[in-house]
Design a protein around this motif. Sequence first.
Motif, mmCIF file in Angstrom:
data_model
loop_
_atom_site.group_PDB
_atom_site.id
_atom_site.type_symbol
_atom_site.label_atom_id
_atom_site.label_comp_id
_atom_site.label_asym_id
_atom_site.label_seq_id
_atom_site.Cartn_x
_atom_site.Cartn_y
_atom_site.Cartn_z
ATOM 1 N N GLU A 237 -5.152 -8.371 38.091
ATOM 2 C CA GLU A 237 -4.997 -6.925 38.287
ATOM 3 C C GLU A 237 -4.495 -6.597 39.693
ATOM 4 O O GLU A 237 -3.984 -5.496 39.941
ATOM 5 C CB GLU A 237 -6.340 -6.218 38.047
ATOM 6 N N THR A 275 -8.024 -0.618 44.600
ATOM 7 C CA THR A 275 -6.744 -0.094 44.116
ATOM 8 C C THR A 275 -6.540 -0.348 42.624
ATOM 9 O O THR A 275 -5.509 0.029 42.067
ATOM 10 C CB THR A 275 -5.577 -0.738 44.890
ATOM 11 N N VAL A 276 -7.503 -1.000 41.983
ATOM 12 C CA VAL A 276 -7.411 -1.273 40.545
ATOM 13 C C VAL A 276 -7.863 -0.038 39.784
ATOM 14 O O VAL A 276 -8.851 0.590 40.160
ATOM 15 C CB VAL A 276 -8.287 -2.490 40.169
ATOM 16 N N PRO A 277 -7.162 0.358 38.723
ATOM 17 C CA PRO A 277 -7.581 1.535 37.951
ATOM 18 C C PRO A 277 -9.036 1.437 37.525
ATOM 19 O O PRO A 277 -9.529 0.363 37.179
ATOM 20 C CB PRO A 277 -6.645 1.510 36.735
ATOM 21 N N PHE A 278 -9.698 2.573 37.569
ATOM 22 C CA PHE A 278 -11.123 2.621 37.255
ATOM 23 C C PHE A 278 -11.352 2.985 35.797
ATOM 24 O O PHE A 278 -10.679 3.852 35.247
ATOM 25 C CB PHE A 278 -11.815 3.653 38.144
ATOM 26 N N ALA A 279 -12.321 2.310 35.182
ATOM 27 C CA ALA A 279 -12.715 2.661 33.814
ATOM 28 C C ALA A 279 -14.227 2.739 33.754
ATOM 29 O O ALA A 279 -14.924 1.913 34.345
ATOM 30 C CB ALA A 279 -12.213 1.619 32.816
ATOM 31 N N ARG A 286 -11.670 1.298 26.729
ATOM 32 C CA ARG A 286 -10.887 1.137 27.955
ATOM 33 C C ARG A 286 -11.204 -0.169 28.668
ATOM 34 O O ARG A 286 -10.363 -0.712 29.378
ATOM 35 C CB ARG A 286 -11.125 2.319 28.889
ATOM 36 N N GLU A 289 -8.849 -2.825 27.855
ATOM 37 C CA GLU A 289 -7.497 -2.716 28.389
ATOM 38 C C GLU A 289 -7.345 -3.590 29.626
ATOM 39 O O GLU A 289 -8.239 -3.693 30.443
ATOM 40 C CB GLU A 289 -7.194 -1.253 28.758
ATOM 41 N N GLY A 291 -6.302 -4.471 33.283
ATOM 42 C CA GLY A 291 -6.013 -3.736 34.501
ATOM 43 C C GLY A 291 -7.056 -2.729 34.903
ATOM 44 O O GLY A 291 -6.744 -1.789 35.617
ATOM 45 N N HIS A 292 -8.301 -2.904 34.474
ATOM 46 C CA HIS A 292 -9.347 -1.983 34.872
ATOM 47 C C HIS A 292 -10.497 -2.727 35.528
ATOM 48 O O HIS A 292 -10.765 -3.887 35.226
ATOM 49 C CB HIS A 292 -9.849 -1.167 33.679
ATOM 50 N N CYS A 311 -18.300 -0.649 39.358
ATOM 51 C CA CYS A 311 -17.518 0.437 38.757
ATOM 52 C C CYS A 311 -17.846 1.771 39.418
ATOM 53 O O CYS A 311 -16.946 2.583 39.678
ATOM 54 C CB CYS A 311 -17.771 0.509 37.256
ATOM 55 N N GLY A 315 -15.165 4.003 41.444
ATOM 56 C CA GLY A 315 -14.925 5.349 40.938
ATOM 57 C C GLY A 315 -15.288 6.440 41.918
ATOM 58 O O GLY A 315 -14.702 7.525 41.907
#
Length: 436
Positions: A237, A275-279, A286, A289, A291-292, A311, A315
Amino acid sequence: MTHPIDPSLQCEFAVDVVRQLTRAGFRALWAGGCVRDLLMGKSPKDFDVATSATPVQVRALFGERKTIPVGESFGVIIVLGPRGAGQVEVATFRTDGSYSDGRRPDQVVFSTPEEDAARRDFTINGMFYDPLTETVSDYVGGQADLEAGIIRAIGNARQRFAEDKLRMLRAVRFAAHLDFEIDDSTVDAVRDMAGEISVVSAERITQELTRMLTDRHRRRAIHLCRFTGLLSLIIPELAELLQHEEASEWNVTLAMLDELRQPTFELALALLLRTVPFADPNDRSRIEEHGHVAAVCRRLKLANKQTDRVCWLVGQQSALRGADQLRLSTLKRTLAHPGREELLELTRVAAVARGEELTDVEFVRSFLQRTPAKELDPPPLLTGNDLIQLKIEPGPKFADYLELVRIEQLEGRITSRDEAIAFVCALISPSPKPQA
């Protein structure tokens, strides 16, 4: 019941293990990391003994009640010490057969100290020490590399890494922790073989990451992980961010890692993944998926509690920006979370890395000093049962009413159950607007 280990008792016991083996006619030496630490003037955290005695002979000497055959097929026996002295791992001198699983030898053959040293990972970990005569046995050039500050694989680096792929990460960790350089042939082998790290279990990788990220040299460890290509393989990621040599956000991440003060693993990992997308960890669709943050945590086999904390930190990483302008209810809820101190540290290092003032951190610290804990997270004024007594039918509105009451309570506008009931009643039957 476990007892705290007294370093002096632990050392005395490690000497006694060697003494008993020697008196019984066997050769016995301290081995590995404890020798390295001793020669560097550090107190070893644990002691390993290498001996000519077989596992059966070790158990016969120390007694079955005081020994544990944790790896008898590999010649390893744990000898239990008296209270406060911990335990010592005693291993028979050996050579290893092939490593078909890239982790453990398929078979071992008991051998000599020279042959035993040759099968170890790095020269600085391949020395022996006799605590009775205070002499070092160095068959691999470990003392010279220790003095020169070099991490060098014993013998052929590619062969050492083929035997156990985790050694690639260990080379990075030792170099960072000891502030040593990695020998050219060793680092070249890591870069060439980095892709093979995929065969190593997530648990073992996470163990090495934990040691790296909680060490004060964490910035250099992660930099070396990137340089060798290991980081983008362990955490793909981050691959896009790592593509650019001078990526500003990556440099901010490194600066933040450098600034951390004795972080938990969860905090340091959250910073690395910032910087990694948060889920949401509870959003299963999600999580699957690519990349979280939650997906990274699951892949690293973190415990649920660890995943939730990482997380939450990712977030909430910007939750305290402009803290003095936040609604009181929002601020209180954030600061009532058990990860509050880690979030404050994350906020602090982000400001330092960007050359910003510590205004937000200072405001929050002051707010916490003047705000009692019971005001941050007071018991709810109303429950669902209270709403039922008000003849409100259970349904979606339930949660809305309770949320609105909670906000008013945290804002300090209502302070009692009666006031909360009056507030809900006003929501249900608002006062009629005056006629024009």
